[in-house]
Design a protein around this motif. Structure first.
Motif, PDB file in Angstrom:
ATOM      1  N   UNK A  20       0.651  -1.042   0.108  1.00 36.85           N
ATOM      2  CA  UNK A  20       0.131   0.322  -0.153  1.00 36.85           C
ATOM      3  C   UNK A  20       0.877   1.710  -0.086  1.00 36.85           C
ATOM      4  N   UNK A  21       0.750   1.975  -0.778  1.00 34.76           N
ATOM      5  CA  UNK A  21       1.668   3.364  -0.872  1.00 34.76           C
ATOM      6  C   UNK A  21       1.601   4.141   0.384  1.00 34.76           C
ATOM      7  N   UNK A  22       2.188   4.291   0.821  1.00 31.47           N
ATOM      8  CA  UNK A  22       2.029   6.251   1.920  1.00 31.47           C
ATOM      9  C   UNK A  22       2.073   7.424   1.243  1.00 31.47           C
ATOM     10  N   UNK A 101     -14.418  -0.543  -1.648  1.00 38.43           N
ATOM     11  CA  UNK A 101     -13.389  -1.703  -1.505  1.00 38.43           C
ATOM     12  C   UNK A 101     -12.380  -1.624  -2.190  1.00 38.43           C
ATOM     13  N   UNK A 102     -11.511  -1.791  -1.054  1.00 38.80           N
ATOM     14  CA  UNK A 102     -10.212  -2.414  -1.386  1.00 38.80           C
ATOM     15  C   UNK A 102     -10.297  -4.044  -2.113  1.00 38.80           C
ATOM     16  N   UNK A 103      -9.641  -3.524  -2.977  1.00 38.66           N
ATOM     17  CA  UNK A 103      -9.339  -5.385  -3.727  1.00 38.66           C
ATOM     18  C   UNK A 103      -7.637  -5.943  -4.179  1.00 38.66           C
ATOM     19  N   UNK A 104      -7.669  -6.357  -4.515  1.00 37.03           N
ATOM     20  CA  UNK A 104      -6.033  -7.449  -4.891  1.00 37.03           C
ATOM     21  C   UNK A 104      -6.058  -8.137  -6.430  1.00 37.03           C
ATOM     22  N   UNK A 133      -5.086  -1.656  -3.834  1.00 30.73           N
ATOM     23  CA  UNK A 133      -4.155  -1.270  -2.762  1.00 30.73           C
ATOM     24  C   UNK A 133      -3.542  -0.217  -2.410  1.00 30.73           C
ATOM     25  N   UNK A 134      -2.576  -0.440  -4.215  1.00 32.38           N
ATOM     26  CA  UNK A 134      -1.478   0.851  -4.141  1.00 32.38           C
ATOM     27  C   UNK A 134      -2.332   2.910  -3.869  1.00 32.38           C
ATOM     28  N   UNK A 135      -3.940   2.352  -3.909  1.00 32.12           N
ATOM     29  CA  UNK A 135      -4.709   3.889  -4.487  1.00 32.12           C
ATOM     30  C   UNK A 135      -4.730   4.108  -3.545  1.00 32.12           C
ATOM     31  N   UNK A 136      -4.787   2.673  -2.004  1.00 28.32           N
ATOM     32  CA  UNK A 136      -5.812   3.000  -1.055  1.00 28.32           C
ATOM     33  C   UNK A 136      -5.987   4.501  -0.209  1.00 28.32           C
ATOM     34  N   UNK A 137      -4.589   5.440   0.317  1.00 22.48           N
ATOM     35  CA  UNK A 137      -4.501   6.095   0.456  1.00 22.48           C
ATOM     36  C   UNK A 137      -5.122   7.724  -0.025  1.00 22.48           C
ATOM     37  N   UNK A 138      -4.102   7.014  -1.684  1.00 23.23           N
ATOM     38  CA  UNK A 138      -5.194   8.919  -2.005  1.00 23.23           C
ATOM     39  C   UNK A 138      -6.375   8.408  -2.004  1.00 23.23           C
ATOM     40  N   UNK A 160       0.398   3.928   7.659  1.00 22.89           N
ATOM     41  CA  UNK A 160       0.728   3.422   6.816  1.00 22.89           C
ATOM     42  C   UNK A 160      -0.764   3.105   5.692  1.00 22.89           C
ATOM     43  N   UNK A 161      -2.111   3.225   5.798  1.00 21.66           N
ATOM     44  CA  UNK A 161      -3.020   2.847   4.840  1.00 21.66           C
ATOM     45  C   UNK A 161      -3.274   3.967   4.210  1.00 21.66           C
ATOM     46  N   UNK A 162      -3.544   5.219   5.276  1.00 24.32           N
ATOM     47  CA  UNK A 162      -4.631   6.189   4.481  1.00 24.32           C
ATOM     48  C   UNK A 162      -5.206   7.308   5.970  1.00 24.32           C
ATOM     49  N   UNK A 163      -3.852   7.985   5.793  1.00 24.88           N
ATOM     50  CA  UNK A 163      -3.405   8.933   6.924  1.00 24.88           C
ATOM     51  C   UNK A 163      -4.463   9.828   7.482  1.00 24.88           C
ATOM     52  N   UNK A 164      -5.064  10.171   6.499  1.00 20.73           N
ATOM     53  CA  UNK A 164      -6.247  11.151   6.970  1.00 20.73           C
ATOM     54  C   UNK A 164      -7.743  10.600   7.095  1.00 20.73           C
ATOM     55  N   UNK A 165      -7.574   9.087   7.819  1.00 22.29           N
ATOM     56  CA  UNK A 165      -8.981   8.246   8.004  1.00 22.29           C
ATOM     57  C   UNK A 165      -8.918   8.760   9.151  1.00 22.29           C
ATOM     58  N   UNK A 166      -8.108   8.261  10.081  1.00 25.49           N
ATOM     59  CA  UNK A 166      -8.307   7.953  11.191  1.00 25.49           C
ATOM     60  C   UNK A 166      -9.035  10.172  12.183  1.00 25.49           C
ATOM     61  N   UNK A 167      -8.839  10.802  11.425  1.00 27.30           N
ATOM     62  CA  UNK A 167      -8.654  12.381  11.692  1.00 27.30           C
ATOM     63  C   UNK A 167     -10.000  12.591  11.246  1.00 27.30           C
TER      64      UNK A 167
END
Length: 568
Positions: A20-22, A101-104, A133-138, A160-167
């Protein structure tokens, strides 16, 4: 099914996992700014200690099912269950349910018999947005910032997955589900009540429940898959007993021609990421699981410890001895798995999740999955068992946007969506779970001696691209070979659980970790690679620690310590 970059701790999983891209602080900050303008007032925060977890129901007896008496140990199955129903009526009320949804795998075909059947079983039309997964964060940041959030949103709050998610959760983007799921309220969704309590706890944010987790085993981290057939060819009859035997094994995979082709074209390891194939070595030297909670309530980061320095020195020796593939510093996850699947690597960072073994391509030289592959149990550097990392026990969760909960029929709609998640969270071996995992019998899979075997038709297999939901498939042990193997693995897990250590910050939120964590982690990994490959000496760790602390690490530490103080 965790993979590298999925979570600082969750590093094992099925081989389909992708890196997963950071994203850096800029993406997180942009999303947060947009989020604050779209979602209204921030939600009330609670304390972790005050959270009333959903009531836990024990699974109903199923032939072949063996339930451990040790907390945190997966249920074992000595055979695939005869499918049984857990949901008697379609949970949906008609209309459309949008998903993120995430997909692989590549996107599914337009004509999709499995998707049509899913709609029928759920009683709604599922309109998915499938994200690699590579595009999940963005894409997580982009969709949340846009404000038009799908009804069921795969939300991974790991830094490391999606920095904005928790916020975004704390700023009110998603419905607080605590009243619907806390305590006995979860009994309205009996499949979700089967989820392990640790999954609910570790998916919570600031003492509230904002989503239905996808559970994973606590023993997911640091136990990669080993070529046991190669181990035997080295003359080793069991797992390495200490650091010296581990070194002999890993260097032997390079120098002793374990595949027997007369060439030196095999290696032990394919990646130099800190928290991936190196995790068993960190375990071996007792490196903390992300943070160490000291007796005085303060936190010590893993890289600040003497144990981390000792592990780094050991990894440097492995690099010099040729145990790593020469491109280990740059190999992508797909490249790593290509080396593994080609029979060139002796240890995969991905855990052996044998539920999905029929999906894995044959590996040259592996004649029997049950005897030629198995988990590496890292030893303590001076003997005994290593301190293993507990995973977070989840890989994301499915959340419901705030606009749904605040709508005119908010509660009814939330309950409908939770009922759909209850179907999607059906237990392993049930009719519902078999359908979600394998598809339509006679089309996507066939039963062979009572075991589902997926079709070899690539188009039929491709229909299942949208199957990654909250199902708890990975929290069971279902192994190939003799029926006793699953129970043997379960007993091994019972012995290992006491040696696991949790990350003390696993369900806490640090604002600075959200904004700065990914960039700090990338800097750490880059510096680590430089030290291992000899561009810098091991003594450069001292400077690295100072840089990490000064660029935000100390602030992250302070914020986590404040959250810990409230939760104790």
């Amino acid at each position: 099914m965790s993979g590298p970059g999925s979570d600082r701790r969750d590093l094992g999983g099925v081989s389909r996992r992708r890196v997963l891209g950071m994203t850096g602080a800029a993406v997180g900050a942009a999303a947060l700014a947009a989020c604050s303008g779209k979602t209204g007032a921030a939600v009330p925060h609670g304390d972790v200690k005050d959270l009333k977890l959903p009531a836990h129901l024990d699974p109903s007896p199923v032939p072949g099912q063996v339930v451990s008496s040790t907390a945190g140990v997966p249920v074992a199955f000595t055979r695939y269950p005869a499918p049984y129903r857990t949901v008697t009526e379609p949970p949906g009320h008609g209309g459309t349910v949008t998903t993120f949804q995430i997909t692989y795998t590549p996107p599914p075909p337009a004509n999709n018999r499995w998707a049509d059947e899913l709609d029928k079983r759920l009683g709604v039309h599922i309109k998915p947005t499938l994200v690699s997964a590579a595009d999940l964060a963005q894409k997580t940041a982009t969709v949340i910032a846009g404000g038009d959030i799908p009804d069921l949103f795969y939300l991974n709050t790991a830094t490391g997955q999606a920095p904005a998610a928790a916020q975004s959760v704390l700023q009110g983007a998603f419905t607080d589900l605590t009243e619907y799921l806390s305590g006995d309220a979860v009994r309205d969704y009996p499949n979700l009540a089967l989820f392990p309590s640790y999954a609910w706890k570790n998916a919570s944010i600031e003492g509230r429940i904002y989503g239905v987790p996808r559970p994973e085993p606590l023993l997911q981290s640091g136990i990669p898959t080993l070529r046991l057939d190669w181990l035997r060819k080295l003359g080793m009859t069991g797992q390495p007993a200490d650091a010296d035997e581990m070194f002999a094994m890993l260097t032997g995979f390079r120098g002793q021609d374990p595949d027997g082709n007369g060439k030196k074209d095999t290696w032990a390891l394919s990646s130099l990421q800190i928290y991936w194939q190196s995790t068993p070595i960190l375990n071996m030297f007792g490196v903390p699981n992300n943070w160490r909670l000291e007796k005085d309530g303060t936190l010590t980061k893993d890289i600040e410890t003497d144990e981390f320095e000792a592990a780094t020195e050991y990894i440097v020796k492995l690099w010099k001895a040729g145990a790593f593939h020469p491109n280990a510093a740059a190999n992508t996850y797909d490249q790593q798995m290509a080396l593994w699947n080609a029979g060139k690597i002796g240890m995969s960072g991905a855990a052996l999740n044998t539920t999905y073994i029929p999906d894995v391509p044959p590996i040259p030289g592996v004649k029997n999955w049950a005897t030629d592959l198995g988990p590496l149990i890292p030893p303590g550097h001076d003997g005994g068992v290593a301190s293993l990392y507990q995973s977070s026990g989840i890989f994301g969760m499915f959340a419901i946007p705030a606009k749904v909960g605040k709508s005119a029929k908010g509660k009814e709609r939330v309950k409908e969506l939770l009922s759909i998640l209850n179907y999607l969270g059906a237990p392993f071996g049930s009719e519902e779970n078999t359908f979600l995992t394998y598809g339509v019998e006679g089309w996507n899979y066939d039963l062979t001696h009572g075991v589902p075997v997926k079709s070899t038709d690539t188009s039929r297999r491709a229909e299942l691209a949208g199957q990654y939901f909250c199902e708890p498939t990975e929290t069971v042990l279902y192994l190939p070979g003799p029926p006793t193997m699953s129970v043997t693995a379960q007993k091994q897990a019972e012995k290992l659980i006491p040696h696991t250590i949790a990350d003390p910050t696993v369900n806490l939120v640090s604002q600075s970790s959200v904004s700065r964590g990914p960039a700090l982690q990338q800097n750490l990994n880059d510096a680590f690679v430089g030290i291992v490959t000899g561009r810098k000496p091991v003594s450069a760790l001292k400077q690295l620690r100072g840089q990490w602390a000064g660029q935000g690490g100390d602030t992250i530490r302070r914020e986590f310590q404040q959250s810990l103080a409230k939760s104790r």
